[in-house]
Design a protein around this motif. Structure first.
Motif: not given
Lengths: 235, 297, 349, 389
Positions: A25-32, A204-206, A219-221
């Motif tokens: 999504a907009k503005g989010e950092v997603v780990g793979l 933010d997410r992964f 959720d990364a948190r």
């Protein structure tokens, strides 16, 4: 912003991506994340257009980009920082950056000059070495250059593949700090990284990838999600 | 003493000066070839025929009353269009296969065969020679050199410098070099690689055409003229390093001097084998040539 | 990637099946070639023709050269632009033997074979250091050097070539064939070319042949240990270093056009190599390619003096649309017909 | 009614055809370069032969038989020439073969003619060997050989500049070398000083590397035997360097021709050669020939055109004398045969099958060959050196 729906990708005889679906999504950092050979890099290459998916839907900002040539995809606003950095040999630091401007070729000269100026301000070490050959830089500087030349084109999504690979921990810190800044600036990132713990700090997410498919999103948190991720990708 | 001076004036001096003019001609041919190879990995076997086509276009235009100097500007533009079309219509079709070295070599070889025969069909077998736009000869240090050759040396030098500047000092050149080294990465920075490829092929072809116009008043124009310089140009490209502009210039000057001076001591027919021998030796000892590839200067 | 023992076995079985099918397909095409040649010989002999016999003989000789190029290009991926060198060399050597030493066919072919093999070693030593396009260019350069050298050597007849070579009689013990007899010469050439074909086809199925294919695969993979293991199997290359591993490989092919040159005796000289693209990995394609091209050139040449435009266009079309060549197009179709069990994996393997 | 008319017309046509062609037409095989470096010469050969055949056929053919020519391209390559000659003899069953241009092709085709027991003639090849040490009983030469041309040229040269200093530049292949050698020995016998010689590769692109040597040798006369496109480059480069000013350039007959003269342009002016022909030759037969040639082909005839035109009349005269196209009878008839050509009367010498004819020194002036001197054929031809028959 970026949507993958049942993406399948083949390399010759091997079926690497076997139905990958997720969104950024907009503005989010997603780990793979995932073990070696599960198809992380192939996934990045598929989004960047280096590899053509054999089936599935790939959309960016609502438009289908599957099968487009890499330069077209780039000009839609997807910037790539590839594995091994791929600093262009035979080109100076400045030339490497100038090519980054190709992402928005219609830009006015003055504006392009401003973008260059801003980039040099942000990466003073690159400014010092602007007329040096890009390949003569140190590993960390090359990684900076690989990111900087994408940023100069003001991408709307960044794909970053293994940015800390082969770098000393101190240098890797700088890279992660940079990704943290990007997050603060609201630039969405799809990040592939071996150093999962460090990466999670900036995400933010992964997504967890296993045998060419997303097996788990979290959720990364959330420490529960983190725990589950370790279980999936360790062993 | 006078004997030495006389041999310098009559024998060695002219040999070096003439070799220089020939060297510039060879380098002009090699330049397009080496750029096409350096970027596209395509060994353009039809380069000589593009050179001939440039010369024929000049002959046709001059025949229509067009000024020779105007031809120097018009023909390269036309040739670039032809080159662009050739790349898109032919080279592109086999470019992405695994055997692209060999397939493109064979493809351009076929093109060369067709072109040579087509020249015969269109212009007949007899030679043409556009009148040299600059006549007369000048004596410099007792060495006679035709004015047109002096112009050729100057113009050729200017073209070589201009090409070098375009490739190494402009963003366009950076795009070309980037696409040569890392096609995928260049594309992911937004470089339209397919168009860059076609454009580079067009550029190489335009250079061949320009050489055709420049050299037509000296070497005349006929269907098989494409073979004249091509062997020497290939040799220069190989010895200089495939894709290296600097290497092509050095190798072009050195090899033509070797050929020119050696023809004083050995039968001139052996000067070709001599140069090919040097090429074979180079391939054995240093296959990458004098300089590296495009991008290394 | 899915590299399990089970898939490996499956792929290997499929490859083996494909190889059998390939050999079968090649065999069918080669048999058809001989049959067509014999039918042609019968018809031509009955009508008392000479010209077409000579043309066909020339096509067969060209087929020999084409197989040599194919051995190199199709199997090892090395494009030799200097094959005319071996062809011309063979022709010159045999002409010299026949003219100055002994008018015996066997002497000529023996000496030529040995000399061409030697030249192959020398040329191979020089050329094999280069790879890919450099190999193509080095062979081209070599051929140019030798061509210019011979052309400028008046003792070898210079630009006129060698004339006055005696007509030869090929002794087979029980019977003999006069080379001036079109039928006899055609048949002798056919036998020789087909023997060469059989020998090369056999060679390709031996470990040595696999080594050649491995050289091609190795261009990018650099799987040296595997190659050396294969080399040991082949027995001939034990413990040779990397630089020399392929040294022997140009030898048989060099000897071959040499022999083809010897067989082509009556007309000596420089010969253009038609570098046909239509024969990759299938030796039998070389036979058909050479005959088709010779025929086309003759037919179109009579029809228009601008035959090169048409030949060139066909050449380019085949590069674009049949990059695997004539045999590469026909054989998979034949295979499907004769060995429907063979699956696809062979294509990728 | 209509049908009847058509039938009648058809019958008339058939009858006419029957009368004209008593027996099958005589077939002439022409193996000549239609492509490649020598294509321009092949063009003249074809024009000359086509024109002669049309004339002969219009006047009822040879002994009532029509004549037809069958062309094959030899690509100026002896190998191809042999193959094409074989095809013409075997498949097309031609009665007579001509057209070969380079001497290698002529010699090779001569062997094919011997094998097929047919006769062949060259109208272009200069090499002295063809009617000298490599002569063949089945090969005739209707054109002047190299020796005759240089004899005529030497004759003129020593008259113009007594004991001149001469520099030689030839193409480095058999014909080029033998032409230079022949001229050199003939010139030296007449008191010329040789001040240097150089052999440039065939298809040489730039002659300037030799100009230093030429200037240093300070010759009065420059002899050359380069041909075709090579002449264009050589002579225009000489002019470009200002070397042609104080130098008399002379050369072999094939050096400056109608094909390359236009491309050489002004640089060709003043060039002198020994020749067997010039379109300016002042006799009625030639005037008519040149006019007809121009009308038919929109081009001037040159040596090759006229000799190839002449060979058809040579063949016609021989067949009519022999009363047959049989090889042996024809050969006997050809030996010592005299026939008329636009070049004047020619005689076929029996001993070596070399035609004897008057020779000329001709000078290029404003794009035309002007005759400036004449040398009688007997003086130019030299001794018979053929030992095979």
């Amino acid at each position: 912003m970026l949507e993958l729906d049942a993406i399948h990708t083949h390399y010759g005889l091997s079926h690497v991506l076997q139905g990958v679906s997720f969104t950024v999504a907009k503005g989010e950092v997603v780990g793979l994340f995932g073990r070696n050979g599960v198809g992380k890099t192939t996934l990045i290459k598929t989004v960047a257009g280096w590899v053509r998916p054999s089936s599935g839907r790939l959309r960016f900002e609502g438009e289908d980009i599957a099968g487009l040539a890499s330069d077209r995809i780039c000009r839609r606003g997807i910037g790539l920082v590839p594995e091994d950095r791929r600093v262009l040999p035979g080109l100076t630091v400045e030339e490497n950056l100038r090519l980054g401007l190709m992402q928005a070729p219609g830009r006015a000269k003055a504006e392009a000059a401003r973008a260059m100026q801003r980039t040099f301000e942000r990466f003073p070490r690159l400014a010092e070495r602007r007329s040096q050959m890009g390949t003569t830089l140190s590993g960390g500087e090359q990684q900076m250059l690989a990111i900087a030349r994408v940023l100069v084109g003001a991408p709307r999504l960044l794909l970053i593949d293994e940015p800390s690979e082969g770098l000393a921990p101190m240098i890797a810190d700088e890279i992660f700090a940079l990704i943290h800044e990007l997050r603060a600036e609201g630039i969405p990132v799809l990040l592939v990284e071996q150093n999962v713990m460090r990466a999670l700090e900036v995400c933010d997410r992964f997504l967890a990838l296993e045998r060419g498919a997303v097996v788990f999103q979290g959720d990364a948190r959330s420490s529960a999600d983190r725990q589950r991720l370790i279980e999936v990708i360790a062993v | 003493m006078t004997e030495i001076l006389e041999s310098l004036q009559f024998v060695y001096g002219p040999q070096v000066a003439n070799g220089l003019a020939i060297g510039v001609a060879v380098i002009l041919m090699a330049l397009g070839l080496t750029i096409i190879f350096g970027l596209l990995d395509v060994i353009n076997m039809s380069h000589g025929e593009f050179y001939a086509l440039g010369a024929y276009l000049a002959v046709t235009l001059v025949g229509q009353g067009v000024n020779f100097w105007l031809c120097l500007a018009l023909v390269p533009v036309a040739m670039a269009a032809i080159g662009y079309f050739t790349e898109r219509a032919l080279i592109q079709r086999v470019f992405h296969t695994k055997d692209r070295h060999i397939l493109t070599l064979l493809l351009t070889f076929g093109l060369a065969i067709i072109a040579e025969d087509a020249f015969k069909l269109a212009y007949g077998p007899n030679p043409y020679k556009p009148e040299s736009p600059i006549s007369g000869a000048s004596e410099i240090l007792g060495i006679m050199l035709p004015n047109y050759r002096l112009f050729l040396i100057a113009a050729g030098g200017a073209i070589i410098v201009a090409v070098w500047l375009v490739v190494y000092r402009t963003t366009l050149g950076a795009m070309v070099r980037a696409a040569a080294w890392d096609k995928n990465m260049a594309a992911s920075l937004g470089v339209p690689v397919e168009r860059v490829y076609a454009g580079t092929f067009a550029f190489g072809v335009a250079l061949a055409g320009l050489s055709g116009v420049l050299l037509a008043p000296i070497y005349s124009v006929f269907p098989t003229m494409g073979k004249d310089f091509i062997l020497m140009a290939f040799t220069v490209v190989i010895v200089g390093g495939m894709g290296s502009i600097k290497g092509a210039v050095i190798a072009g000057l050195v090899l033509t001097q070797i050929q020119s001076i050696s023809s004083l001591f050995i039968s001139p027919v052996w000067s070709d084998p001599l140069v090919f021998g040097i090429m074979v030796l180079f391939l054995m000892v240093r296959p990458q040539g004098l300089a590296g590839r495009l991008g290394h200067g | 990637m899915a590299d399990t023992p089970a898939t490996r076995v499956a792929v290997r079985t499929a490859v083996a099946a494909n190889e059998r099918a390939d050999a079968l397909g090649d065999g069918v095409l080669a048999g058809a070639f001989v049959a067509l040649a014999l039918v042609f010989a019968a018809v031509a002999a009955a009508s008392g023709d000479t010209f077409f016999f000579r043309l066909a003989t020339e096509a067969l000789i060209l087929a020999g050269v084409a197989m040599a190029v194919d051995l190199l290009l199709g199997y090892t991926g090395l494009l030799s632009l200097g094959h005319a060198l071996f062809f011309g060399f063979g022709a010159y050597v045999s002409a010299l033997v026949l003219k100055h030493w002994s008018p015996s066919f066997w002497a000529a072919i023996g000496v030529t074979f040995a000399a061409a093999a030697l030249l192959g070693v020398v040329a191979g030593f020089i050329a094999i250091r280069a790879r890919g396009v450099y190999f193509a260019l080095i062979t081209f350069g070599l051929a140019q050097v030798v061509f210019k050298a011979v052309y400028n050597t008046r003792e070898l007849g210079g630009s006129d070539g060698i004339i006055g070579i005696p007509q030869i009689r090929v002794e087979f013990g029980l019977f003999s064939v006069q080379a001036s007899s079109p039928l006899g010469f055609f048949l002798v050439t056919l036998v020789f070319v087909m023997l060469l074909y059989a020998a090369l086809a056999w060679l390709m199925r031996t470990p040595f042949g696999r080594l050649l294919v491995a050289i091609r695969a190795n261009e990018s993979a650099r799987a040296l240990p595997g190659i050396l293991a294969l080399a040991r199997q082949a027995g001939g290359l034990r413990d040779r270093g990397r630089g020399r591993r392929a040294l022997r490989q140009p030898v048989p092919h060099a000897a071959r056009p040499g022999v083809a040159g010897a067989a082509g005796l009556p007309d000596i000289g420089q010969r253009r190599d038609h570098g046909h693209p239509r024969r990759r990995r299938h030796l039998v394609g070389a036979l058909y390619g050479a005959v088709i091209l010779t025929g086309l050139k003759s037919v179109i040449g009579t029809w228009t003096e601008h035959h090169l435009i048409i030949i060139g266009a066909l050449f380019m079309l085949s590069v674009i649309f049949l990059p695997k060549g004539f045999a590469g197009y026909v054989l998979p179709r034949l295979r499907r017909r004769f060995a429907p069990g063979a699956g696809k994996p062979g294509e990728g393997a | 009614m209509k049908t009847l008319k058509i039938c009648a017309a058809l019958a008339a046509v058939f009858a006419a055809g029957q009368v004209q062609a008593q027996g099958a037409p005589i077939k002439i095989g022409v193996v000549t370069p239609l492509t490649g470096t020598y294509a321009g010469i092949g063009q003249q050969v074809k024009w000359g032969i086509d024109m002669a055949i049309k004339e002969i056929n219009d006047k009822g053919g040879i002994m009532g038989r029509k004549v037809e020519a069958i062309y094959e391209d030899e690509e100026a390559n002896p190998n191809v020439a042999v193959q094409k000659a074989e095809k013409l003899f075997q498949v097309s069953k031609v009665d007579f073969l001509t057209g070969t241009v380079n001497s290698g092709s002529t010699l090779a085709v001569g062997q094919v003619a011997e094998r097929n027991q047919r006769l062949a003639a060259t109208t272009v090849s200069f090499s002295d060997a063809i009617t000298g040490d490599k002569c063949s009983p089945n090969v005739f030469r209707v054109n002047a050989k190299a020796g005759m041309q240089s004899a005529a040229l030497v004759e003129w040269m020593v008259k113009e500049k007594p004991s001149p200093s001469v520099f030689y530049l030839g193409p480095d292949y058999e014909m080029g070398r033998s032409t230079v050698a022949a001229f050199k020995s003939a010139a030296e016998k007449r008191g010329a000083k040789s001040v240097g010689e150089v052999f440039a590769p065939l298809d040489n692109k730039d002659y300037s590397p030799f100009f230093g040597q030429i200037r240093a040798a300070r010759p009065q006369v420059l002899y050359t035997s380069v041909a075709g496109n090579d002449t264009v480059r050589f002579m225009s480069q000489l002019a470009e360097f200002g070397l042609a000013k104080n130098l008399q350039i002379v050369g072999a007959a094939g050096t400056v021709t109608a094909q390359n003269m236009k491309a050489i342009g002004k640089a060709a002016d003043g060039y002198v050669t020994g020749a067997a022909y010039s379109a300016e030759l002042d006799n009625p037969a030639n005037k008519k020939f040149v006019a007809d040639f121009k009308a038919a082909w929109k081009a001037d005839p040159d040596l090759y055109g006229v000799d190839s035109y002449g060979v058809m009349y040579f063949y016609k005269a021989a067949v009519e004398k022999a009363g047959s196209t049989d090889t042996d009878k024809l050969r006997t008839a050809m030996r010592g045969l005299e026939w008329q050509t636009p070049q004047g009367k020619k005689t076929m010498r029996a001993g070596d099958h070399q035609a004897i004819q008057d020779m000329y020194a001709v000078k290029v002036t404003g794009g035309k060959f002007q005759i400036i001197a004449k040398v009688p054929g007997e003086a130019a031809v030299g001794p018979d050196t053929c030992t095979r028959f």
